[in-house]
Design a protein around this motif. Structure first.
Motif, PDB file in Angstrom:
ATOM      1  N   LEU A   1       0.817  -1.208   0.000  1.00  0.00           N
ATOM      2  CA  LEU A   1       0.000   0.000   0.000  1.00  0.00           C
ATOM      3  C   LEU A   1       0.856   1.266   0.000  1.00  0.00           C
ATOM      4  CD1 LEU A   1      -2.887  -0.932   2.461  1.00  0.00           C
ATOM      5  CD2 LEU A   1      -2.949  -0.825  -0.008  1.00  0.00           C
ATOM      6  N   GLU A   2       2.080   1.145   0.509  1.00  0.00           N
ATOM      7  CA  GLU A   2       2.888   2.349   0.653  1.00  0.00           C
ATOM      8  C   GLU A   2       4.035   2.448  -0.349  1.00  0.00           C
ATOM      9  OE1 GLU A   2       3.689   1.957   4.779  1.00  0.00           O
ATOM     10  OE2 GLU A   2       1.596   2.375   5.249  1.00  0.00           O
ATOM     11  N   GLY A   3       4.463   1.333  -0.932  1.00  0.00           N
ATOM     12  CA  GLY A   3       5.636   1.348  -1.797  1.00  0.00           C
ATOM     13  C   GLY A   3       5.388   2.035  -3.139  1.00  0.00           C
ATOM     14  N   GLU A   4       6.411   2.741  -3.622  1.00  0.00           N
ATOM     15  CA  GLU A   4       6.295   3.438  -4.912  1.00  0.00           C
ATOM     16  C   GLU A   4       6.157   2.455  -6.070  1.00  0.00           C
ATOM     17  OE1 GLU A   4       9.340   6.276  -5.818  1.00  0.00           O
ATOM     18  OE2 GLU A   4       9.155   7.170  -3.816  1.00  0.00           O
ATOM     19  N   ASP A   5       6.792   1.272  -5.929  1.00  0.00           N
ATOM     20  CA  ASP A   5       6.758   0.281  -7.007  1.00  0.00           C
ATOM     21  C   ASP A   5       5.326  -0.129  -7.348  1.00  0.00           C
ATOM     22  OD1 ASP A   5       9.406   0.385  -6.775  1.00  0.00           O
ATOM     23  OD2 ASP A   5       9.706  -1.623  -5.951  1.00  0.00           O
TER      24      ASP A   5
END
Ligand SMILES: [Zn+2]
Ligand SMILES: [Zn+2]
Length: 460
Positions: free
Chosen positions: A382-386
């Motif tokens: 939910l938080e990762g840029e990928d």
């Protein structure tokens, strides 16, 4: 114990993976008479520097592209003839006595398909069951290749490999069938934790490993440290997950949707229990039903064929009739326990439904109102840029149907407090942190920590 030597006539460990990274365990133990690997996993960042989306090596080329970029170690007498056919490494008969697998996660078994078929594998019964079930359900995602000698163990077994004695002992992790190993070598005892935690319902398994490892007075402990960071520990237990899920269900005015890792059976039990205690039926898809059926030797798991509090969701078939002819022989055993979009649409407050990202299409038929969606996987998605694009699509679906998002999760790995507890109890002469990005943090809890990087060999 000395560090950074070349392999000697004594006992040594070489770290082809799992050093300075979370996951990718691939650790070679060599003694005067034997050579065994502890795990044979794939790194989470495997190939990331050279491959992208459709730019991928062809499976038919075997290890050729991987050797080109040095992302799989060029070790002789290890890989299969087919994998080596287009490489500069000539095929030779393997000289590895065994590969021991701690559990089925990809960062521990992901490169098994490269191995020579004649190298004996040793794995737990549960690990084998889950690998087989996943291969049936997702053949292109999970495929360990062909192996001519698969040996199954259970906790407490004693396995002799020439001058080694290996004892697998179960540990609690985010999947059933996870093990650590206690290994007697000619140079003393080596203990290996695998991946573990002790904040769930099966904590006693890990505690059994810890006390057996402590009793063996190990010279060296290879200890995982996924959650070893300089930051303050965020302690969250499986019991708290269950409580929080139950609270969300109690307040929900509509359907409750949820997503978690299918093999996380502790998490399944938390949701199933929270749902049934709230007077709702838990709904899984046909693939999940198949997996549960394969795991029926685990205690207290409901049967997806007969359990009254569990229903199996059948997708609308082409004929739109929900008749047996439209479903595979793998799905048909669950038809007596079937639920469809119609019942869930009509009585949404009767259900808590497991739904993966790839199955969101079902919402078009269910048409939920005032629903809640509990995301119960690692927050990095939910938080990762990928994952920004996937997150955007998920957000759009939730917004479209007016669904409220909740995040509830606890890790499959021990936090700092439990790592410290385990290390102090086991009290090895030397501590080697693996499966961690912060090995130096371990110096705060042990006074003889050896920091290793990928490719290092250390002598016992
Ligand atoms: Zn792992
Ligand atoms: Zn794992």
């Amino acid at each position: 114990m000395t560090s950074k030597t070349t392999p000697s006539s004594g006992t040594s460990l070489t770290f082809y993976g799992g050093a300075g990274e979370i996951g990718g365990n691939k650790i070679l133990l060599q003694t005067p008479r034997s050579q065994v690997y502890l795990d044979f996993g794939e790194s989470f960042d495997f190939g990331e520097d050279y491959f992208y989306e459709w730019l991928q090596p062809r499976a038919a080329n075997g290890l050729e592209c991987y050797f080109e970029f040095g992302i799989v170690p060029m070790v002789p007498k290890l890989y299969s003839r087919a994998q080596l056919q287009f490489t500069d490494l000539p095929y030779e008969k393997p000289d590895i006595d065994a590969v021991f697998l701690s559990h089925h996660h990809c960062d521990h078994i992901g490169h098994l398909s490269f191995l020579d078929e004649d190298i004996p594998l040793y794995l737990g019964h549960g690990t084998k069951t889950i690998i087989d079930a996943y291969h049936t359900l997702f053949p292109s995602l999970v495929n360990i290749g062909d192996h001519n000698a698969i040996n199954l163990f259970k906790s407490g077994d004693t396995i002799r490999i020439k001058d080694l004695t290996v004892r697998p002992i179960h540990v609690e992790h985010s999947t059933p069938g996870a093990y650590g190993f206690i290994i007697e070598t000619p140079s003393g005892v080596l203990a290996f934790t695998g991946d573990f935690r002790r904040h769930g319902p099966m904590k006693r398994l890990t505690d059994e490993f810890i006390s057996e490892a402590a009793a063996s007075k190990p010279r060296v402990l290879l200890c995982e440290g996924t959650r070893m960071t300089p930051d303050p520990e965020n302690y969250y237990s499986e019991e708290q997950v269950y409580e929080k899920v139950k609270g969300i269900i109690a307040k929900s005015e509509g359907l409750v949707l949820c997503e978690f890792s299918m093999c996380n059976i502790d998490r399944f039990n938390s949701f199933y229990k929270a749902a049934t205690e709230s007077g709702r039926t838990f709904v899984i898809d046909t693939k999940y039903a198949y997996l549960l059926d394969q795991l029926r030797t685990l205690p207290n798991l409901p049967s997806p064929q007969t359990d009254k509090n569990l229903k199996v969701y059948f997708r609308l078939s082409k004929s739109r009739e929900f008749s047996a002819k439209d479903y595979s022989s793998r799905d048909r055993p669950y038809m007596d326990n079937m639920v469809t979009f119609r019942e869930i649409h009509d009585r949404p407050r009767d259900y808590v439904m497991f739904i993966g990202f790839n199955k969101l299409m079902e919402l078009v038929y269910i048409r939920p109102q005032k629903a809640d969606y509990i995301y119960s996987l690692s927050e990095s998605f939910l938080e990762g840029e990928d994952n920004a694009d996937q997150r955007r699509v998920l957000d759009n679906w939730l917004t479209h149907f007016g669904i409220t998002l909740h995040k509830v999760h606890c890790s499959g790995h021990a936090g700092k407090t439990d790592l410290e507890y385990a290390i102090q109890k086991i009290s090895p002469d030397t501590l080697v942190p693996i499966h961690t990005q912060n090995p130096r943090e371990f110096k705060k809890i042990h006074d003889n920590v050896m920091i290793i990087k990928r490719g290092d060999t250390i002598s016992l």
